[in-house]
Each structure stands twice: as C-alpha cells, then as structure tokens.
Design a protein around this motif. Structure first.
Motif, mmCIF file in Angstrom:
data_model
loop_
_atom_site.group_PDB
_atom_site.id
_atom_site.type_symbol
_atom_site.label_atom_id
_atom_site.label_comp_id
_atom_site.label_asym_id
_atom_site.label_seq_id
_atom_site.Cartn_x
_atom_site.Cartn_y
_atom_site.Cartn_z
ATOM 1 N N ARG A 48 -2.001 -3.188 2.713
ATOM 2 C CA ARG A 48 -2.948 -3.801 3.656
ATOM 3 C C ARG A 48 -3.465 -2.822 4.711
ATOM 4 N N ASP A 50 -5.571 0.032 6.611
ATOM 5 C CA ASP A 50 -6.953 0.501 6.524
ATOM 6 C C ASP A 50 -7.061 1.953 6.092
ATOM 7 N N LEU A 66 -4.685 -9.865 -2.036
ATOM 8 C CA LEU A 66 -5.238 -8.585 -1.593
ATOM 9 C C LEU A 66 -6.724 -8.372 -1.871
ATOM 10 N N ASP A 68 -9.390 -9.403 -0.689
ATOM 11 C CA ASP A 68 -10.243 -9.231 0.492
ATOM 12 C C ASP A 68 -9.860 -8.006 1.317
ATOM 13 N N THR A 69 -8.738 -7.364 0.949
ATOM 14 C CA THR A 69 -8.214 -6.240 1.726
ATOM 15 C C THR A 69 -8.450 -4.904 1.034
ATOM 16 N N SER A 201 -8.375 0.844 0.174
ATOM 17 C CA SER A 201 -8.673 -0.056 1.278
ATOM 18 C C SER A 201 -10.179 -0.305 1.352
ATOM 19 N N ARG A 202 -10.557 -1.487 1.787
ATOM 20 C CA ARG A 202 -11.982 -1.782 1.953
ATOM 21 C C ARG A 202 -12.592 -0.999 3.112
#
Length: 262
Positions: A48, A50, A66, A68-69, A201-202
């Motif tokens: 999770r 960044d 996950l 969306d993460t 990570s997004r």
C-alpha cells in the motif's frame, strides 16, 4: 521519490533470493530507473506504500483489497507443470501417512492454509472443496501456517492432513530441496487463474510504469538469461478483467454454500 522495489514472494532458497535480486537490478538498468531494493517484513503494508515502484502480490488481495492502490505491470509465465502462460494452479497435497488418496477422503481432517487472503492456498482450495461441503463445513480443523512452506512443514510433521500449494512454489521446492517434499503426495489440482502479478503503486508516474512494462515484455538478452535462471519464460500484461476470474472462483464457492474454509 526514493522508489522501493522487492520481489520476495518465491524466495524459498538463498539461490532464488539472489536470483530475484539480480533480476530486479537488471530490470531497473534496462528500464533506466533508479530504486532501492528492500526486504519488507510486512507485505500487506508494503503493497500500500506510495513509494513502491515494483513488487509482487497475490491475485486474491489484488482483486479484493489493492486494485485502487496499485496497478498491474506484468505477470510472469513460469516453466513449471501446472502453469499455462501466465496462468497457474495449485496442487492439493496430502500427508502420505494420512491415507487420503483424493480430496473427498479429507472430510473431517485437518487442513493447513497459508493465509486467509491467499488465492493459491485458500481461494482455489475453497472452490475445490465447495461441492463436497455439507452445511458449510468439510474439514475437522483449519490451521493457519503463514506460508506455503509452513503448510508443507505441518504436513510433514503430522500436524495437518491436507494443503493447497501453488505449482510455482512446489516446483521451486522440488528443484531446490527435493527432500522437503518427502512424506507428501499430490491428490488433486485446483482450477487455474492468473498468476502473481508484478504491480506498481498508483503514485508511480505513467512513464516509469511504461518503461518497466516494456523492459519485461521485450526483455534484453541479459534479462532473459536471468529470467530463465528463476524459471520464468516470459512476462505477459494481464488486465483487471483477467483477474476477475479469481473473484468468480470465490463467487462460485459462496453460491455453493461454502463461503469460507471450514
């Protein structure tokens, strides 16, 4: 950003750990990206963060927690029986001395499960057991082992009678420490689903994700050699729609009245 990378999911031996670390170093060089190699002690928390440039997760937590993460980068195609391209399956193993020869004979026995959010150790086993369950139960006891290797140890020690082990882990153990499989036997195979994806990570910029994906999908000669040393034939890009197959396995078990391993 001080980017972090880690590929700890299949490090069942020191040789494999070194192999994956070297592969990561070559990948970063080919993609023209700088990052720090780390050894996370808490994977769910690490997934999770960044600052995670690249890591590997299981498909079940990806679709359930996950998506969306993190975002999908690529999925490895392993050179092991039970793998089909970037799909994989689990072997259902019994303790040899248990007398279990097929899954139905494990009714009322003790099962070892690595994690509640594991596709290969829990979700596909739940799917396989669902048609056999009665009033939502099949096993006499569920023991949580913490890892596939831990489940294997429970089988060998006589602490459990059955476990589902993904075919990649099984293949690595067979190659690295074949004696570790003694006292266990294959009594079934799960449905297949997309394998453990490499994710970012997004927060990672699009251009960095694109550079990593391009280096994986069209590997240099040096990277391809390192991939083959850890039994990876290639990488494929899989979509969220592909990974929905994992959620369908869950839905089929729930529809059969078996929402959890029990």
């Amino acid at each position: 950003m001080n980017w972090k990378v880690a590929l700890p999911m299949y490090n069942v031996s020191p040789r494999l750990q070194r192999g994956y670390e070297t592969l990561l170093e070559r990948l970063l060089a080919d993609a023209g990206v700088r990052a720090e190699l780390v050894a996370p002690s808490d994977l769910p928390a690490f997934w999770r963060r960044d600052d995670v440039l690249l890591t590997q997760t299981c498909g079940y937590p990806y679709v359930t927690m996950l998506a969306d993460t993190v975002r999908l980068v690529a999925t490895p195609c392993f050179d092991f029986p039970g793998c089909d391209g970037s799909d994989y399956s689990s072997l259902i193993l019994a303790r040899t001395a248990s007398g279990v020869r097929e899954l139905e004979q494990a009714r009322g026995r003790v099962v070892a499960v690595n994690e509640a959010h594991s596709n290969s150790g829990m979700n596909v086993l739940r799917h396989a057991v669902a048609p056999l369950a009665r009033d939502g139960r099949f096993f006499g006891e569920v023991k949580w082992s913490g890892s596939h290797v831990g489940s294997m140890r429970m089988l060998r020690a006589g602490e459990a009678d059955l476990a589902a082990i993904d075919c990649v882990t099984y293949g690595y153990l067979r190659a690295e420490t074949p004696g570790f499989l003694c006292g266990t036997k294959v009594v079934g195979r799960s449905a297949s689903s997309p394998g453990l994806p490499l994710v970012a990570s997004r927060a990672v910029p699009d251009e960095l994700v694109a550079a990593l994906r391009a280096a994986l999908l069209s590997p240099s000669e040096a990277l391809l050699t390192l991939m083959q040393e850890v039994r990876i034939n290639a990488f494929e890009y899989r979509t969220d729609a592909d990974y929905e197959r994992i959620r369908r396995l869950e839905a089929e078990a729930v529809a059969a009245g078996y929402p959890q391993i029990a």
